[in-house]
Design an enzyme around this catalytic site. Structure first.
Site, mmCIF file in Angstrom:
data_model
loop_
_atom_site.group_PDB
_atom_site.id
_atom_site.type_symbol
_atom_site.label_atom_id
_atom_site.label_comp_id
_atom_site.label_asym_id
_atom_site.label_seq_id
_atom_site.Cartn_x
_atom_site.Cartn_y
_atom_site.Cartn_z
ATOM 1 N N CYS A 53 0.818 -1.155 0.087
ATOM 2 C CA CYS A 53 -0.020 0.012 -0.083
ATOM 3 C C CYS A 53 0.909 1.083 -0.140
ATOM 4 O O CYS A 53 1.843 1.181 0.819
ATOM 5 C CB CYS A 53 -0.740 0.074 1.338
ATOM 6 S SG CYS A 53 -2.061 -1.302 1.211
ATOM 7 N N GLN A 54 0.641 2.174 -1.043
ATOM 8 C CA GLN A 54 1.276 3.467 -0.750
ATOM 9 C C GLN A 54 1.091 4.356 0.335
ATOM 10 O O GLN A 54 2.049 4.860 1.109
ATOM 11 C CB GLN A 54 0.826 4.296 -1.915
ATOM 12 C CG GLN A 54 1.558 5.511 -2.411
ATOM 13 C CD GLN A 54 1.134 6.216 -3.471
ATOM 14 O OE1 GLN A 54 0.152 5.858 -3.950
ATOM 15 N NE2 GLN A 54 2.033 7.124 -4.051
#
Length: 143
Positions: A53-54
């Site tokens: 996940c960013q």
């Protein structure tokens, strides 16, 4: 409790009301994230962060009568809203239900068009992590 398919249908209906208004849709996703229960500060640790996940997304579980209860938080409002949708569909289920869940609501509400490719990858990572937890619980139950 409604079935996974029934909850997905509810979500699809909610997003249908918003139509193609991207701004309203993003705002609604953020509102959903704000409704998540408070995430314990003690669980904001490295091993609870979802890889891929960013944004930072913390995910943990509790077991309740052979059902998995997911708890999550994120450092961004949109991502928090996305994980809240997954929790709404998958939390409170037994491992088999989670592992066999076909999460078709994501495509049906056009989530890929709303959130872009980076967040779509993050969403896939969230689903993968939730299913990995389910697999771990299933393995533990079968021992």
């Amino acid at each position: 409790m409604s079935s996974i398919q029934e909850i997905q249908k509810e979500i699809i209906d909610e997003f249908d009301i918003l139509g193609d208004d991207k701004e309203s849709t993003i705002y609604y996703i953020m509102e959903l994230g704000a409704l998540l229960p408070e995430f314990p500060e003690s669980e904001r640790i490295e091993e609870n962060i979802i890889k891929g996940c960013q944004s930072k997304v913390w995910l943990t579980t509790q077991e309740d009568d052979d059902k998995i209860i997911f708890l999550a938080d994120s450092n961004t409002d949109i991502t928090k809203g996305l994980i809240s949708l997954l929790i709404r569909v998958l939390s409170g289920r037994n491992p088999q239900e989670i592992l066999h869940a076909q999460l078709d609501f994501i495509d049906k509400i056009g989530m890929g068009n709303i959130i872009g490719s980076q967040r779509s990858n993050g969403l896939a990572a969230m689903i993968k992590q939730m299913k990995l937890y389910a697999l771990a619980y299933q393995t533990k139950q079968n021992i």
